[in-house]
Write a protein that holds these residues in place. Structure first.
Motif, short mmCIF file in Angstrom:
data_model
loop_
_atom_site.label_atom_id
_atom_site.label_comp_id
_atom_site.label_asym_id
_atom_site.label_seq_id
_atom_site.Cartn_x
_atom_site.Cartn_y
_atom_site.Cartn_z
N MET A 1 -0.19 3.72 1.86
CA MET A 1 0.41 5.02 1.64
C MET A 1 -0.47 5.80 0.68
O MET A 1 -0.90 5.29 -0.34
CB MET A 1 1.81 4.82 1.07
N THR A 2 -0.74 7.03 1.00
CA THR A 2 -1.60 7.84 0.15
C THR A 2 -0.78 8.84 -0.64
O THR A 2 0.36 9.14 -0.30
CB THR A 2 -2.63 8.62 1.02
N ALA A 3 -1.39 9.34 -1.69
CA ALA A 3 -0.70 10.30 -2.56
C ALA A 3 -0.55 11.62 -1.83
O ALA A 3 -1.45 12.04 -1.10
CB ALA A 3 -1.49 10.50 -3.84
N ALA A 19 -3.43 8.91 -9.68
CA ALA A 19 -2.74 7.76 -9.11
C ALA A 19 -1.86 8.29 -7.97
O ALA A 19 -1.84 9.49 -7.70
CB ALA A 19 -1.90 7.04 -10.15
N ARG A 20 -1.13 7.39 -7.33
CA ARG A 20 -0.29 7.79 -6.20
C ARG A 20 0.77 8.80 -6.62
O ARG A 20 1.09 9.73 -5.88
CB ARG A 20 0.37 6.56 -5.59
N THR A 21 1.32 8.65 -7.81
CA THR A 21 2.38 9.56 -8.29
C THR A 21 2.07 10.13 -9.67
O THR A 21 2.96 10.40 -10.46
CB THR A 21 3.73 8.82 -8.35
#
Length: 102
Positions: A1-3, A19-21
């Motif tokens: 899953m990508t950001a 980062a992702r989030t």
């Protein structure tokens, strides 16, 4: 899953994914070597809101937002208020004589 892709600011603020989030907000008007370029760190929490750690002025009074667009709009407003008010004279504080004791 990508950001998810952060929204594109219409101002000088750069939203950089770290980062992702998590994102970094930088002042695009300053050079890459200027330490004051870093304005804030943003982290999306498990409830879907964005928590902000402000590192320098302009600094809105809030530290939690529903979207990155809302955060950037608040940052623009704080920056506009800061630049316009710094050129003005401070407000005069009214002085009143002391009240007589009864």
């Amino acid at each position: 899953m990508t950001a998810p892709e952060p929204p594109r600011p219409a101002s000088v603020w750069e939203v950089i994914p770290i980062a992702r989030t998590a994102w970094r907000i930088c002042d695009g008007a300053l050079t890459e070597t200027d330490a004051s370029r870093l304005v804030a760190y943003v982290d999306k929490n498990e409830t879907g809101t964005y928590d902000v750690l402000w590192l320098r002025s302009p600094c809105p009074t809030r530290s939690r937002y529903r979207s990155l667009d809302e955060l950037l709009a608040d940052l623009d407003a704080a920056d506009a208020a800061r630049t316009s008010s710094r050129a003005d004279r401070p407000r005069q504080i009214p002085h009143f004589p002391p009240r007589p004791l009864p």
